[in-house]
Design an enzyme around this catalytic site. Structure first.
Site, short mmCIF file in Angstrom:
data_model
loop_
_atom_site.label_atom_id
_atom_site.label_comp_id
_atom_site.label_asym_id
_atom_site.label_seq_id
_atom_site.Cartn_x
_atom_site.Cartn_y
_atom_site.Cartn_z
N TYR A 78 6.14 86.11 2.91
CA TYR A 78 5.51 85.92 1.77
C TYR A 78 4.72 84.34 1.87
CZ TYR A 78 4.08 85.07 -3.11
OH TYR A 78 3.31 84.71 -4.36
N ASN A 134 -6.64 89.84 -5.90
CA ASN A 134 -5.36 89.51 -6.46
C ASN A 134 -4.25 90.12 -6.06
OD1 ASN A 134 -3.72 88.34 -9.16
ND2 ASN A 134 -4.09 90.52 -9.42
N GLY A 156 -5.80 94.70 -8.56
CA GLY A 156 -4.48 94.40 -9.16
C GLY A 156 -4.73 94.02 -10.57
N SER A 169 -4.16 95.81 -13.31
CA SER A 169 -3.72 96.75 -14.33
C SER A 169 -2.48 96.21 -15.14
CB SER A 169 -3.27 97.94 -13.83
OG SER A 169 -2.23 97.78 -12.88
#
Length: 265
Positions: free
Chosen positions: A156, A90, A14, A16
């Protein structure tokens, strides 16, 4: 401080955008060759280009991690130029609008797959060679909500507790191997998207008109902590870089909270 990362290769999932991007750029600036990962090849390539233009080394690994086949492809790409010494898990998703009344069992299963099992997939594919070489670093990126939970986003919050537990369990598995396993748990993060959202929230609730006025007030309301502001990406990335480095070789099985002393939800 010299993190002694020259000659090391790091896969940051992750990477980008957001914290992953900041972490990859810092690792590259410290001498590591980084593998930029994302689903969007154009965005990942843009990050890699920026790193190369700054004198660093970067390659790409494109694909999802929510399936075994996707993880196979990412791992193969990451290993194509040599072994991976540092794995920063990540990738993660969240939805601040969800709560106990709106989350379904499918929501729980989906977020667990992305936030926890995607990490397991890469650990199983990349860590065995670290153990063989007797050196490696595995770092989970979670959240302070794994420790200080709230009624919102229960699914979450639970995945972040799982990520911390995963890191500790892996440390026990890798004992005396030369490979360490840790977790980093940030509080609020000042990404461009978050800043725009917080400014809107602050203006709507009469907390000020400028970011300088709004930040301390919105921090007290949404993420109260002893420092009194939101974390900058480079502050959290620096903690990840430290744990990824040889100088942190005596730290394993811990969750490092980068949350300003967050004391309530």
């Amino acid at each position: 401080m010299d993190f002694q990362l020259t000659g090391k290769r790091a896969l940051v999932t992750g990477s980008s955008s957001g914290l992953g991007e900041a972490t990859a750029k810092l690792l590259a600036a410290e001498g590591a060759e980084v593998v930029i990962h994302g689903r969007d090849e154009a965005r990942a390539a843009a990050v890699a280009k920026t790193i190369r233009e700054a004198g660093g080394a970067a390659t790409l690994a494109i694909g999802g991690l929510d399936t075994d086949a996707g993880a196979d492809g990412v791992a193969t790409a990451a290993l194509s130029d040599g072994p991976v010494d540092i794995l920063v898990n990540n990738v993660g998703v969240f939805d601040m609008s969800m709560d106990w009344t709106t989350t379904t069992p499918d929501h729980w299963a989906d977020i667990y797959n992305v936030n926890v099992i995607s990490s397991v997939r890469l650990i199983q594919r990349l860590v065995p060679t670290m153990r063989e070489r007797r050196w490696g670093r595995v770092i989970q990126i979670g959240s302070v909500t794994g420790h200080l939970s709230s009624a919102r986003q229960p699914h979450y919050n639970a995945t972040n507790a799982a990520r911390d537990n995963l890191a500790q369990s892996l440390a026990r598995e890798l004992r005396e191997s030369g490979v360490t396993s840790n977790s980093v748990a940030p509080g609020g993060l000042l990404t461009d998207v978050n800043k725009e959202m917080l400014i809107g929230f602050g203006k709507a609730n009469n907390m000020g008109e400028t970011w300088e006025e709004i930040e301390p007030n919105v921090t007290r309301a949404l993420a109260p902590n002893d420092v009194g502001r939101i974390a900058r990406l480079d502050e959290v990335a620096a903690a990840v870089a430290y744990l990824a480095s040889p100088v942190a070789g005596y730290i394993t099985g811990v969750t490092l909270h980068i949350d300003g002393g967050w004391y309530a939800q």
